[in-house]
Scaffold this active site. Structure first.
Site, PDB file in Angstrom:
ATOM      1  N   ARG A 186      10.532  22.667 -26.502  1.00 56.65           N
ATOM      2  CA  ARG A 186       9.708  21.489 -26.942  1.00 56.65           C
ATOM      3  C   ARG A 186       8.339  21.525 -26.416  1.00 56.65           C
ATOM      4  NH1 ARG A 186      13.854  16.643 -26.647  1.00 56.65           N
ATOM      5  NH2 ARG A 186      15.599  17.889 -27.340  1.00 56.65           N
TER       6      ARG A 186
ATOM      7  N   ASP B  11      40.053 -24.893 -39.225  1.00 54.02           N
ATOM      8  CA  ASP B  11      38.961 -24.310 -38.620  1.00 54.02           C
ATOM      9  C   ASP B  11      39.258 -22.664 -38.506  1.00 54.02           C
ATOM     10  OD1 ASP B  11      36.841 -25.996 -36.991  1.00 54.02           O
ATOM     11  OD2 ASP B  11      38.725 -26.829 -36.883  1.00 54.02           O
TER      12      ASP B  11
ATOM     13  N   ASP C 113      45.477 -24.642 -42.311  1.00 57.37           N
ATOM     14  CA  ASP C 113      44.910 -24.865 -40.761  1.00 57.37           C
ATOM     15  C   ASP C 113      43.392 -25.041 -41.394  1.00 57.37           C
ATOM     16  OD1 ASP C 113      44.091 -24.617 -38.237  1.00 57.37           O
ATOM     17  OD2 ASP C 113      43.189 -22.797 -38.836  1.00 57.37           O
TER      18      ASP C 113
ATOM     19  N   LEU D 251      27.291  20.618 -19.171  1.00 61.88           N
ATOM     20  CA  LEU D 251      28.220  21.705 -19.310  1.00 61.88           C
ATOM     21  C   LEU D 251      27.861  22.788 -18.347  1.00 61.88           C
ATOM     22  CD1 LEU D 251      28.545  21.903 -23.210  1.00 61.88           C
ATOM     23  CD2 LEU D 251      29.781  20.777 -21.630  1.00 61.88           C
ATOM     24  N   VAL D 252      26.751  22.737 -17.755  1.00 62.58           N
ATOM     25  CA  VAL D 252      26.491  23.860 -16.715  1.00 62.58           C
ATOM     26  C   VAL D 252      27.292  23.848 -15.386  1.00 62.58           C
ATOM     27  CG1 VAL D 252      24.733  24.570 -15.312  1.00 62.58           C
ATOM     28  CG2 VAL D 252      24.246  24.272 -17.406  1.00 62.58           C
TER      29      VAL D 252
ATOM     30  N   GLU E  14      30.658  25.075 -16.303  1.00 66.66           N
ATOM     31  CA  GLU E  14      30.719  26.720 -16.299  1.00 66.66           C
ATOM     32  C   GLU E  14      30.520  27.200 -14.976  1.00 66.66           C
ATOM     33  OE1 GLU E  14      28.579  26.248 -20.601  1.00 66.66           O
ATOM     34  OE2 GLU E  14      27.188  27.349 -18.894  1.00 66.66           O
TER      35      GLU E  14
HETATM   36  C1  GDG Z   1      24.124  17.787 -24.938  1.00 63.80           C
HETATM   37  C2  GDG Z   1      24.030  16.797 -24.013  1.00 63.80           C
HETATM   38  C3  GDG Z   1      26.475  17.342 -23.027  1.00 63.80           C
HETATM   39  C4  GDG Z   1      21.376  27.136 -20.670  1.00 63.80           C
HETATM   40  N1  GDG Z   1      20.751  28.060 -20.245  1.00 63.80           N
HETATM   41  C5  GDG Z   1      21.078  29.295 -21.162  1.00 63.80           C
HETATM   42  C6  GDG Z   1      22.434  29.086 -21.509  1.00 63.80           C
HETATM   43  N2  GDG Z   1      22.583  27.536 -21.539  1.00 63.80           N
HETATM   44  C7  GDG Z   1      23.719  27.025 -21.930  1.00 63.80           C
HETATM   45  C8  GDG Z   1      24.400  26.591 -20.852  1.00 63.80           C
HETATM   46  C9  GDG Z   1      25.275  25.317 -21.313  1.00 63.80           C
HETATM   47  C10 GDG Z   1      24.337  24.756 -22.479  1.00 63.80           C
HETATM   48  O1  GDG Z   1      23.330  25.503 -22.494  1.00 63.80           O
HETATM   49  C11 GDG Z   1      23.528  23.399 -21.996  1.00 63.80           C
HETATM   50  O2  GDG Z   1      24.652  22.592 -21.351  1.00 63.80           O
HETATM   51  P1  GDG Z   1      24.225  21.125 -21.885  1.00 63.80           P
HETATM   52  O3  GDG Z   1      25.527  20.297 -21.298  1.00 63.80           O
HETATM   53  O4  GDG Z   1      23.044  20.484 -21.316  1.00 63.80           O
HETATM   54  O5  GDG Z   1      24.538  21.019 -23.398  1.00 63.80           O
HETATM   55  P2  GDG Z   1      23.344  20.470 -24.609  1.00 63.80           P
HETATM   56  O6  GDG Z   1      24.082  20.950 -25.747  1.00 63.80           O
HETATM   57  O7  GDG Z   1      22.040  20.946 -24.492  1.00 63.80           O
HETATM   58  O8  GDG Z   1      23.488  18.900 -24.550  1.00 63.80           O
HETATM   59  C12 GDG Z   1      24.830  17.132 -22.632  1.00 63.80           C
HETATM   60  C13 GDG Z   1      26.400  18.382 -24.186  1.00 63.80           C
HETATM   61  O9  GDG Z   1      25.760  17.956 -25.474  1.00 63.80           O
HETATM   62  C14 GDG Z   1      27.705  18.453 -24.699  1.00 63.80           C
HETATM   63  O10 GDG Z   1      28.387  17.346 -25.421  1.00 63.80           O
HETATM   64  O11 GDG Z   1      26.759  17.837 -21.634  1.00 63.80           O
HETATM   65  O12 GDG Z   1      24.785  15.979 -21.710  1.00 63.80           O
HETATM   66  O13 GDG Z   1      22.570  16.560 -23.683  1.00 63.80           O
HETATM   67  O14 GDG Z   1      26.458  25.722 -22.192  1.00 63.80           O
HETATM   68  O15 GDG Z   1      25.538  27.582 -20.268  1.00 63.80           O
HETATM   69  N3  GDG Z   1      22.790  29.881 -22.316  1.00 63.80           N
HETATM   70  C15 GDG Z   1      22.618  31.056 -22.301  1.00 63.80           C
HETATM   71  N4  GDG Z   1      21.468  31.513 -21.845  1.00 63.80           N
HETATM   72  C16 GDG Z   1      20.720  30.503 -21.007  1.00 63.80           C
HETATM   73  O16 GDG Z   1      19.712  30.879 -20.314  1.00 63.80           O
HETATM   74  N5  GDG Z   1      23.072  31.882 -23.168  1.00 63.80           N
END
Ligand code: GDG
Length: 725
Positions: A310, A499, A497, A375-376, A379
């Site tokens: 964005r 109320d 009853d 999720l980072v 991972e």
């Molecule tokens: C929502 C919620 C919640 C990032 N850079 C690269 C890349 N990524 C992948 C990461 C991870 C994902 O993007 C980002 O994870 P988030 O947890 O921020 O997920 P979002 O879907 O953006 O956000 C968040 C999530 O939903 C799940 O419920 O955790 O709080 O905001 O998987 O690895 N992947 C690749 N290249 C990159 O440069 N291939």
């Protein structure tokens, strides 16, 4: 064969077009992988926007045909819809509000209307494919209205909803002008999942304050339908990251990157460009760290990956500029010919590159100001095959609730942040392995597959619980039977009853006098010579006398302390003493002094503390305090302390409605007996009734009654049917 339909704003596919030719790439997101086990099976399907505007109808057909083969169905959005619904209301209203960035939140009626209209579009698209018995699972903040819209057309369908971002506290949520509509939209679901208990608690608090619905252990009754809310933290595809960390491609990259980066320690940071991620704060903390611990200069670098997002929107553009400036400042000040403090990439990388970075990083800094889950960080943990490495994690990320072995920080506390970095960089390997090992065990177990399975199980559990309750609902057939039995009967005994059964609740209990239509109903019932009608209430005898003396009716007052047969005088049903009242009254008055809006109602043989007009939340807190206080006092006084609808009542243990009912049952043998009530005090009445009686409860909570109806209006309607007979 019933199917499952997944609905999310985006389909798990990336479509691109070059020279008029379309190409399709599956998206690698965690959700897509996790739900793969569902939507790719049999007739199941994933409904969503394909990620680009496709004005040309022929092209739309081409895309739809291609996706159908992959169990996907596109919802096409126009440029304007994308702008107003997605970039507008979803990302400029809901996203900032739900992440507590109220200063960035836009409230614009036109965007709201577009949001509603696009949710409606999704609902219409669903109607083409939905069939009885199907299950629908709706995802995320772009589709908050969809569950209710689907429910309107499909009353019994199983609908699940999961919110991936935080649900804000009531104080933030209440600022949205369309908060009620949004909540109602969500409440169309049968099961609602959130990442954390805090999100769930915030949601339940908004439901309580805005919709007036209270919950018991996450269960809410919405229009007589049981709805369940639970915390279900989303996991990752653990094996995928574990395997990717060991793949030849990743290992080859790691070797290559190492030759460029040298042997220094690495700190990793990966986010999408967003103000909720706290990227500038992280850079400032790193800068301060280099000032505070000069020994680390030349020995540690930050690899910062920011995935473009964005960046034409002014707020995001500004953020990007701020990051550029900070990186420039740090590198300008500290760089050496053989050392760069911040390696900054404003782009995305393939998974193998990400895995190589995860493997190389001694420290991962995941420090959002607010994040639904994140999720980072998960991972990173899954990629640490040698179990070394340290995670610095923000308390504001949902993941922090699960990963308590990380170094948890408040990203606004700069001093703490800097110390956390230092602790992470000097942490002994043994300690690193211990923490990493613990977190790996947990993430391996609570992975994306178990998350999906658990969600589906919870949803089907709610449906079963609903069915169990529904069988008792007084439906048309049962009502007809009841009316016939009433008509056939020679002597009838009817316990009502007051109320919550014959009339709704009023903030001021004295305002609940019978209205005209109730007067009419009671008039008709009591003038029928075959009927013995009883009002059996917790009300004081004077109030009942005031309201009921015009009818030829029996009265049981104060839950059975007093009985007045029709035409007679009030007599006490049991020998009671009230010597305890002054001491308890004194205690209750103490609570009234501390709790504005509460008051005590004094009856002959009981005291009632009312908190209906007390600030939401405070009343419940005081109730817990008061009941435990009173239970202690009541133990040796033969008193009972009972919690009712916004009341706490203290009375002698010998009193209950069942006693009053039993005495009338004995005096008036009947071939038709009916008892109606709504709360715990009526359970004693229900239990006193002979087995062949009609016992009817208003509301759907567990009860000794055989049947249930939903509202006071249903009871009045039933009485109307009886008197018309
Ligand atoms: C929502 C919620 C919640 C990032 N850079 C690269 C890349 N990524 C992948 C990461 C991870 C994902 O993007 C980002 O994870 P988030 O947890 O921020 O997920 P979002 O879907 O953006 O956000 C968040 C999530 O939903 C799940 O419920 O955790 O709080 O905001 O998987 O690895 N992947 C690749 N290249 C990159 O440069 N291939």
């Amino acid at each position: 064969m019933p199917k499952t339909i997944i609905v999310s704003n985006r389909l798990p596919i990336k479509i691109s077009e070059e020279a008029g030719v379309l190409s399709y790439n599956p998206s690698e997101g965690g959700l897509a992988t996790g739900l793969g086990s569902i939507y790719k099976e049999g007739d199941n399907i994933w409904l969503g926007w394909p990620g680009m505007a496709v004005p040309d109808e022929a092209k739309q057909d081409e895309i739809a045909a291609h996706l159908a083969g992959q169990n996907m169905r596109p919802v096409f959005l126009s440029e304007k819809e994308i702008e107003d619904f997605y970039e507008g209301f979803s990302n400029e209203t809901l996203w900032p509000n739900f992440h507590y960035f109220s200063q960035y939140t836009v409230y614009d009626e036109a965007l709201w209307l577009a949001y509603r209209q696009v949710n409606r579009k999704f609902a219409r698209e669903l109607e083409y494919i939905i069939e009885e018995g199907d299950t629908v699972w709706v995802h995320d903040y772009q589709l908050l209205l969809l569950p209710e819209m689907v429910r309107e057309e499909n009353r019994h369908i199983a609908i699940g909803f999961f919110l991936h971002i935080p649900f804000p506290s009531y104080e933030s949520f209440r600022q949205i002008p369309w908060r009620r509509e949004l909540l109602n939209g969500m409440l169309g679901a049968d099961f609602l999942g959130f990442h954390t208990y805090d999100d769930m608690r915030h949601f339940l608090s908004s439901v309580n304050r805005l919709a007036g619905l209270s919950n018991a252990n996450g269960k809410i009754t919405v229009d007589s339908r049981l709805v369940m809310v639970d915390a279900l933290p989303m996991g990752i595809d653990y094996e995928k990251y574990e395997q990717s960390a060991a793949s030849p491609d990743t290992l080859e990259r790691e070797v290559r990157y190492r030759t460029f980066l040298g042997s220094g320690k690495l700190i990793l940071s990966i986010d999408r460009l967003d103000y909720s991620k706290g990227i500038p704060q992280r850079l400032r903390a790193f800068e301060r760290f280099l000032y505070t611990y000069p020994d680390f200069r030349g020995k540690v670098s930050l690899i910062m990956i920011v995935v473009p997002s964005r960046d034409t929107v002014p707020k995001y553009k500004q953020l990007k500029e701020e990051i550029d400036l900070l990186v420039g400042r740090i590198n300008g000040h500290f760089s050496r010919l053989n050392w760069t403090p911040v390696h900054y990439f404003y782009r995305s990388f393939p998974l193998s590159a990400l895995s190589a970075f995860y493997r190389m990083a001694h420290v991962a800094m995941v420090t959002p100001l607010r994040d639904g889950m994140n999720l980072v960080c998960k991972e990173y943990i899954a990629s640490r095959l040698d179990k070394k490495g340290v995670l610095i994690l923000s308390e504001m990320a949902g993941a922090s609730k699960e990963l308590s072995d990380a170094i948890l920080i408040n990203p606004n506390n700069m001093e703490h942040f800097v110390e956390a970095l230092h602790t992470a960089l000097v942490m002994p390997e043994e300690q690193q392995k211990r923490h990493m090992g613990t977190m790996q065990v947990s993430l391996r177990r609570y992975n994306i597959h178990s998350w999906v399975k658990l969600f589906m199980e919870r949803l089907s559990h709610v449906k079963k619980a609903q069915e169990a309750l529904m069988t008792r609902l007084l439906d048309d057939t049962l009502t007809n039977q009841l009316v016939q039995d009433y008509a056939k009967a020679k002597r009838r005994l009817i316990f009502l009853d007051y109320d919550g059964t014959l009339t709704g609740f009023h903030p001021n209990p004295e305002d609940a006098a019978p209205d005209e239509s109730l007067i009419y109903l009671l008039e008709k019932l009591t003038t029928d010579p075959k009927n013995e009608t009883v009002i059996i209430s917790g009300r004081g005898r004077h109030t009942l006398d005031n309201w009921m003396s015009r009818f030829d009716i029996h009265l049981v007052a104060e839950h059975g302390v007093w009985l007045r047969r029709k035409g007679g005088e009030f007599t006490m049903l049991a020998r009671l003493n009230d010597g305890w009242k002054s001491e308890i009254m004194h205690v209750l008055e103490g609570y009234v002094n501390r709790t504005p809006g509460s008051f005590v109602e004094e009856k002959d043989y009981s005291l009632v503390w009312h908190y209906r007009k007390v600030e939401t939340g405070l009343g419940e807190v005081r109730t817990r305090e008061l009941t435990s206080h009173l239970k202690y006092l009541a133990a040796n006084k033969n008193l009972q302390v009972l919690e009712g609808d916004m009341v706490v009542e203290i009375k002698s243990s010998d009193i209950h409605k069942g006693k009053g009912a039993a005495s009338l049952l004995e005096a008036f043998p009947a071939d038709f007996i009916m008892a109606c009530g709504d709360d715990w005090t009526d359970e004693d009445t229900f239990m006193a009734m002979p087995p062949e009686s009609y016992t009817i409860k208003v509301g759907s909570t567990a009860s000794a009654a055989k049947y249930s109806v939903t509202t006071v209006e249903d009871i009045r309607l039933l009485l109307q049917k009886l008197i018309e007979n």
